[in-house]
Design a protein around this motif. Structure first.
Motif, PDB file in Angstrom:
ATOM      1  N   PRO A 114      13.354 -11.963 -21.624  1.00 32.02           N
ATOM      2  CA  PRO A 114      11.944 -12.210 -21.308  1.00 32.02           C
ATOM      3  C   PRO A 114      11.568 -11.449 -20.033  1.00 32.02           C
ATOM      4  N   PHE A 115      10.438 -10.725 -20.100  1.00 27.54           N
ATOM      5  CA  PHE A 115       9.987  -9.867 -18.986  1.00 27.54           C
ATOM      6  C   PHE A 115       9.053 -10.669 -18.085  1.00 27.54           C
ATOM      7  N   VAL A 116       9.617 -11.381 -17.133  1.00 28.39           N
ATOM      8  CA  VAL A 116       8.805 -12.325 -16.354  1.00 28.39           C
ATOM      9  C   VAL A 116       7.801 -11.642 -15.413  1.00 28.39           C
ATOM     10  N   GLY A 117       8.214 -10.550 -14.780  1.00 30.71           N
ATOM     11  CA  GLY A 117       7.312  -9.866 -13.837  1.00 30.71           C
ATOM     12  C   GLY A 117       6.076  -9.325 -14.531  1.00 30.71           C
ATOM     13  N   ARG A 118       6.290  -8.762 -15.723  1.00 27.25           N
ATOM     14  CA  ARG A 118       5.139  -8.188 -16.444  1.00 27.25           C
ATOM     15  C   ARG A 118       4.201  -9.297 -16.932  1.00 27.25           C
ATOM     16  N   LEU A 119       4.748 -10.488 -17.263  1.00 25.60           N
ATOM     17  CA  LEU A 119       3.886 -11.613 -17.643  1.00 25.60           C
ATOM     18  C   LEU A 119       3.111 -12.118 -16.435  1.00 25.60           C
TER      19      LEU A 119
ATOM     20  N   ALA B 133      20.299 -13.203 -14.694  1.00 25.41           N
ATOM     21  CA  ALA B 133      19.089 -12.514 -14.202  1.00 25.41           C
ATOM     22  C   ALA B 133      19.492 -11.070 -14.019  1.00 25.41           C
ATOM     23  N   THR B 134      18.675 -10.157 -14.525  1.00 24.78           N
ATOM     24  CA  THR B 134      18.934  -8.745 -14.253  1.00 24.78           C
ATOM     25  C   THR B 134      18.002  -8.322 -13.138  1.00 24.78           C
ATOM     26  N   ILE B 135      18.608  -7.860 -12.036  1.00 22.94           N
ATOM     27  CA  ILE B 135      17.890  -7.793 -10.761  1.00 22.94           C
ATOM     28  C   ILE B 135      17.871  -6.363 -10.229  1.00 22.94           C
TER      29      ILE B 135
ATOM     30  N   VAL C  86      16.924 -13.192 -17.713  1.00 22.26           N
ATOM     31  CA  VAL C  86      15.620 -13.033 -17.062  1.00 22.26           C
ATOM     32  C   VAL C  86      15.477 -11.574 -16.617  1.00 22.26           C
ATOM     33  N   ALA C  87      14.451 -10.902 -17.130  1.00 24.29           N
ATOM     34  CA  ALA C  87      14.267  -9.469 -16.860  1.00 24.29           C
ATOM     35  C   ALA C  87      12.901  -9.231 -16.230  1.00 24.29           C
ATOM     36  N   SER C  88      12.705  -7.980 -15.775  1.00 28.48           N
ATOM     37  CA  SER C  88      11.475  -7.628 -15.080  1.00 28.48           C
ATOM     38  C   SER C  88      11.316  -8.509 -13.833  1.00 28.48           C
ATOM     39  N   VAL C  89      12.436  -8.675 -13.133  1.00 29.24           N
ATOM     40  CA  VAL C  89      12.472  -9.506 -11.920  1.00 29.24           C
ATOM     41  C   VAL C  89      11.816  -8.741 -10.772  1.00 29.24           C
ATOM     42  N   ARG C  90      10.915  -9.420 -10.063  1.00 32.49           N
ATOM     43  CA  ARG C  90      10.177  -8.763  -8.973  1.00 32.49           C
ATOM     44  C   ARG C  90      10.534  -9.303  -7.596  1.00 32.49           C
ATOM     45  N   ASN C  91      11.078 -10.535  -7.553  1.00 30.79           N
ATOM     46  CA  ASN C  91      11.305 -11.157  -6.242  1.00 30.79           C
ATOM     47  C   ASN C  91      12.357 -12.263  -6.342  1.00 30.79           C
TER      48      ASN C  91
ATOM     49  N   VAL D  70      23.754  -3.355 -27.044  1.00 30.09           N
ATOM     50  CA  VAL D  70      22.662  -2.473 -27.469  1.00 30.09           C
ATOM     51  C   VAL D  70      21.328  -3.219 -27.367  1.00 30.09           C
ATOM     52  N   LYS D  71      20.416  -2.603 -26.623  1.00 33.01           N
ATOM     53  CA  LYS D  71      19.076  -3.189 -26.472  1.00 33.01           C
ATOM     54  C   LYS D  71      18.219  -2.768 -27.648  1.00 33.01           C
ATOM     55  N   ILE D  72      17.633  -3.769 -28.284  1.00 28.98           N
ATOM     56  CA  ILE D  72      16.782  -3.554 -29.449  1.00 28.98           C
ATOM     57  C   ILE D  72      15.403  -4.106 -29.121  1.00 28.98           C
TER      58      ILE D  72
ATOM     59  N   LEU E 143      22.669  -5.904 -12.717  1.00 29.83           N
ATOM     60  CA  LEU E 143      21.835  -5.008 -11.918  1.00 29.83           C
ATOM     61  C   LEU E 143      20.948  -4.233 -12.880  1.00 29.83           C
ATOM     62  N   ASP E 144      19.636  -4.221 -12.601  1.00 27.51           N
ATOM     63  CA  ASP E 144      18.670  -3.561 -13.488  1.00 27.51           C
ATOM     64  C   ASP E 144      18.405  -2.157 -12.956  1.00 27.51           C
ATOM     65  N   THR E 145      19.292  -1.241 -13.298  1.00 30.48           N
ATOM     66  CA  THR E 145      19.177   0.125 -12.776  1.00 30.48           C
ATOM     67  C   THR E 145      20.105   1.047 -13.550  1.00 30.48           C
TER      68      THR E 145
ATOM     69  N   VAL F 287      25.221  -4.620 -16.101  1.00 35.02           N
ATOM     70  CA  VAL F 287      24.111  -3.717 -15.778  1.00 35.02           C
ATOM     71  C   VAL F 287      23.179  -3.655 -16.981  1.00 35.02           C
ATOM     72  N   THR F 288      21.873  -3.574 -16.704  1.00 34.12           N
ATOM     73  CA  THR F 288      20.931  -3.285 -17.792  1.00 34.12           C
ATOM     74  C   THR F 288      20.201  -1.991 -17.454  1.00 34.12           C
ATOM     75  N   THR F 289      20.023  -1.179 -18.479  1.00 35.05           N
ATOM     76  CA  THR F 289      19.223   0.040 -18.321  1.00 35.05           C
ATOM     77  C   THR F 289      18.112  -0.023 -19.369  1.00 35.05           C
ATOM     78  N   ASN F 290      17.221   0.913 -19.274  1.00 35.24           N
ATOM     79  CA  ASN F 290      16.234   1.113 -20.335  1.00 35.24           C
ATOM     80  C   ASN F 290      15.866   2.593 -20.297  1.00 35.24           C
ATOM     81  N   PRO F 291      15.093   3.105 -21.256  1.00 31.67           N
ATOM     82  CA  PRO F 291      14.788   4.533 -21.266  1.00 31.67           C
ATOM     83  C   PRO F 291      14.117   5.002 -19.965  1.00 31.67           C
ATOM     84  N   THR F 292      13.247   4.172 -19.400  1.00 33.11           N
ATOM     85  CA  THR F 292      12.571   4.554 -18.148  1.00 33.11           C
ATOM     86  C   THR F 292      13.585   4.711 -17.016  1.00 33.11           C
ATOM     87  N   LEU F 293      14.497   3.738 -16.897  1.00 32.26           N
ATOM     88  CA  LEU F 293      15.472   3.782 -15.795  1.00 32.26           C
ATOM     89  C   LEU F 293      16.408   4.979 -15.929  1.00 32.26           C
ATOM     90  N   LEU F 294      16.828   5.289 -17.170  1.00 33.08           N
ATOM     91  CA  LEU F 294      17.709   6.455 -17.364  1.00 33.08           C
ATOM     92  C   LEU F 294      16.941   7.752 -17.107  1.00 33.08           C
TER      93      LEU F 294
HETATM   94  O1  G3P Z   1      15.195  -3.453 -17.933  1.00 30.58           O
HETATM   95  C1  G3P Z   1      14.298  -4.380 -18.437  1.00 30.58           C
HETATM   96  C2  G3P Z   1      13.309  -4.845 -17.446  1.00 30.58           C
HETATM   97  O2  G3P Z   1      13.949  -5.586 -16.436  1.00 30.58           O
HETATM   98  C3  G3P Z   1      12.396  -3.802 -16.864  1.00 30.58           C
HETATM   99  O3  G3P Z   1      11.443  -4.428 -16.130  1.00 30.58           O
HETATM  100  O4  G3P Z   1       9.040  -4.553 -15.677  1.00 30.58           O
HETATM  101  O5  G3P Z   1      10.622  -3.686 -13.953  1.00 30.58           O
HETATM  102  O6  G3P Z   1      10.102  -2.301 -15.965  1.00 30.58           O
HETATM  103  P1  G3P Z   1      10.216  -3.699 -15.400  1.00 30.58           P
END
Ligand code: G3P
Length: 216
Positions: A128-133, A182-184, A162-167, A82-84, A5-7, A25-32
């Motif tokens: 790989p950030f598929v949605g942003r590509l 897939a992180t969703i 697979v990250a940055s999943v949109r659909n 750890v995400k690098i 889960l990407d949250t 679960v995957t997080t990133n600075p924006t999500l936190l």
């Molecule tokens: O957490 C990594 C990635 O899935 C973030 O994707 O493009 O929704 O910010 P995005």
């Protein structure tokens, strides 16, 4: 295929856990940052709920800082990955972290060559950030397919996340390609569950059953 889960949102994580659909679960600075409050307590709460891998990201831009942060994050739980970021300093840090036995997820991957470098340095996951590509018309899933081919050619065991999943199509195509994870986002998990024909089919079954009961 594993579903992460990407949250960093605790209610979403709890709800997906109840469904039995969270392998990690995957997080990133924006999500936190979106959740507000103290990020460290938030991360601890996530680690209490989730047994599988939980990605927490470093924010330093130099290898030394990344290594220090990675050791600190690793100490928060045995399931921390750890995400690098995929930058030159990140690659330097990877080498050291591999030696420390700290699991890594190399993030912000936008080309198959970046994924090859990360795998050569022993990354556990690449994201790989598929949605942003897709958003810049570069075909996000195409690079996932190329990474799969490269990893299979050389027997790398780095997992493709697979990250940055949109659909739902991103998840479907990832599964067909053989991506490991897939992180969703939670909203896309809901889209995966639902189909209008399931809803209308169920409504008609139940209506027929109700009429049958009333006739009897
Ligand atoms: O957490 C990594 C990635 O899935 C973030 O994707 O493009 O929704 O910010 P995005």
């Amino acid at each position: 295929m594993q579903f992460f889960l990407d949250t960093a949102n605790l209610s979403q994580i709890r709800e997906a856990e109840e469904l039995g659909l969270v392998d990690g679960v995957t997080t990133n600075p924006t999500l936190l940052a979106r959740e507000g409050g103290d990020w460290r307590s938030q991360a601890r709460e996530i680690l209490k709920i989730v047994d599988g891998p939980v990605s927490l990201e470093v924010v330093s831009e130099d290898a030394e800082g990344m290594i220090r942060e990675a050791r600190d994050l690793h100490a928060m739980g045995k399931n921390v990955v750890v995400k690098i970021p995929m930058i030159r300093e990140g690659l330097k840090a990877l080498k050291v972290l591999r030696g420390d036995g700290i699991r890594t997820n190399v993030t912000l991957i936008f080309s198959p060559m970046q994924a090859l470098l990360a795998a050569k340095l022993g990354a556990d996951y690449v994201s790989p950030f598929v949605g942003r590509l897709d958003a810049i018309s570069r075909g996000g899933m195409e690079i996932v397919s190329q990474i799969r081919e490269i990893y299979d050619n050389y027997g790398f065991d780095t997992k493709i996340l697979v990250a940055s999943v949109r659909n739902p199509m991103h998840v479907l195509e990832g599964a067909l390609i053989g991506a490991d994870v897939a992180t969703i986002p939670f909203a896309v998990i809901e889209e995966l569950i639902r189909h209008p024909l399931t809803d209308s089919g169920l409504a008609s079954f139940l209506a027929d059953w109700k009429a049958f009961q009333e006739d009897g």
